[in-house]
Design a protein around this motif. Sequence first.
Motif, short mmCIF file in Angstrom:
data_model
loop_
_atom_site.label_atom_id
_atom_site.label_comp_id
_atom_site.label_asym_id
_atom_site.label_seq_id
_atom_site.Cartn_x
_atom_site.Cartn_y
_atom_site.Cartn_z
N ARG A 1 11.44 82.12 -90.53
CA ARG A 1 12.38 81.26 -91.21
C ARG A 1 12.59 80.00 -90.37
N PRO A 2 12.72 78.84 -91.01
CA PRO A 2 12.97 77.62 -90.24
C PRO A 2 14.40 77.58 -89.72
N SER A 3 14.60 76.87 -88.60
CA SER A 3 15.96 76.68 -88.08
C SER A 3 16.71 75.72 -89.01
N ARG A 4 18.01 75.60 -88.83
CA ARG A 4 18.81 74.73 -89.68
C ARG A 4 18.34 73.28 -89.57
N ARG A 5 18.04 72.85 -88.36
CA ARG A 5 17.59 71.47 -88.16
C ARG A 5 16.26 71.22 -88.85
N VAL A 6 15.34 72.16 -88.69
CA VAL A 6 14.04 72.02 -89.35
C VAL A 6 14.19 72.07 -90.86
N ALA A 7 15.01 73.00 -91.35
CA ALA A 7 15.21 73.13 -92.80
C ALA A 7 15.78 71.85 -93.39
N ALA A 8 16.67 71.19 -92.65
CA ALA A 8 17.25 69.93 -93.13
C ALA A 8 16.19 68.84 -93.20
N ALA A 9 15.31 68.80 -92.20
CA ALA A 9 14.24 67.80 -92.20
C ALA A 9 13.26 68.07 -93.34
N VAL A 10 12.94 69.33 -93.57
CA VAL A 10 12.02 69.70 -94.66
C VAL A 10 12.63 69.32 -96.01
N ALA A 11 13.93 69.58 -96.17
CA ALA A 11 14.61 69.25 -97.42
C ALA A 11 14.56 67.74 -97.67
N LYS B 1 12.55 65.82 -101.01
CA LYS B 1 13.18 64.91 -101.96
C LYS B 1 12.25 63.76 -102.34
N MET B 2 11.29 63.46 -101.47
CA MET B 2 10.37 62.35 -101.72
C MET B 2 9.08 62.81 -102.41
N ARG C 1 4.52 61.09 -95.14
CA ARG C 1 4.50 61.82 -93.87
C ARG C 1 5.92 61.93 -93.34
N TYR C 2 6.17 62.96 -92.54
CA TYR C 2 7.47 63.08 -91.89
C TYR C 2 7.53 62.07 -90.76
N ARG C 3 8.49 61.17 -90.83
CA ARG C 3 8.64 60.14 -89.81
C ARG C 3 10.06 60.14 -89.22
N GLY C 4 10.75 61.24 -89.37
CA GLY C 4 12.11 61.34 -88.88
C GLY C 4 12.16 61.56 -87.38
N GLY D 1 7.99 67.67 -84.98
CA GLY D 1 7.31 67.11 -86.14
C GLY D 1 6.24 68.03 -86.69
N ALA D 2 5.52 68.70 -85.79
CA ALA D 2 4.48 69.64 -86.22
C ALA D 2 5.11 70.84 -86.94
N ILE D 3 6.29 71.26 -86.47
CA ILE D 3 6.98 72.38 -87.12
C ILE D 3 7.43 71.99 -88.52
N VAL D 4 7.92 70.76 -88.67
CA VAL D 4 8.29 70.27 -90.00
C VAL D 4 7.06 70.25 -90.89
N ASP D 5 5.94 69.76 -90.36
CA ASP D 5 4.68 69.77 -91.12
C ASP D 5 4.34 71.18 -91.59
#
Length: 200
Positions: free
Chosen positions: A24-34, A38-39, A112-115, A123-127
Motif C-alpha cells: 500500500r502507498p504511504s499517505r504522502r505517496v497516495a496524495a501525489a498519485v491522486a 486528476k490530470m 509526468r510526475y514533476r512534484g 518520484g520513482a515510487i510515485v511512478d
Amino acid sequence: VTHSAYRLFRVLPANASRRYDLLRPSRRVAAAVAGVRKMLPPRFTGVHRRLKMFAMFRCHRRSAAVAKPPYCWIRESYIRQAQQEHNLSVHDPIYLATDTPNAPLVGVPFIRYRGRGHTTVFGAIVDFWVLTEAELMLGHASSSLSLNVCLRRKMATPPRECYGFEYCFERFPHVAAWPCGSPLVGLGVRLYPRTHKRGR
C-alpha cells in the motif's frame, strides 16, 4: 563479475513469491498519485521508458543483425499499436515514467510526475503506483521497476497484465518470474571478457 553473481542481483529486486498484493502507498505517496490521476483520463496508458538499458539483453546496440524488441525504445508506433489493441484513445495523454526525461517521445502527449521529490526515489515510487493503476502498461523487460509494477498488477483484484510481458515461472530461485529471454542461464558464463593477463 561472474554470471552467478549477476543472477543473484537480478533476481532480488523482484520476485513473484513476494506478497505484492499487500503493498500500500504511504499517505504522502497516495496524495501525489491522486494529484497525477486528476490530470489523466480514467482509462489511461502508462509507459515506463527505460532508455539507459540499451546495452541489456536483446537491446544491445552491437547486435545490429538482430531486430530489437520494441520495448528497447518504446516509440509512438509501439504505444499506438498497444492502445488500438485495447480500444484506448490515441488522443489522450499517457503517463510517462522514464530514466531519460530529456529524450523526446515524438508524437505522443504525456504527463509526468514533476512534484516535490520527482528526481529522487520518491518520484520513482510515485511512478510505480501510477503505473499499477494504468489500464494499459508498457514497460521494459530488463527493468526491475517495470517488473515490480507488472507483478503488482498481476496480483491485483482483478489482475491487470502488462503489455507484451512473458514470465518464466519455472526458473530458480523461488519462481523469480523474470521475463522470458533474460540471461538467467549459464552460470559459468562471464559477463565481461578478461582484459588483463596474469601477472599484471
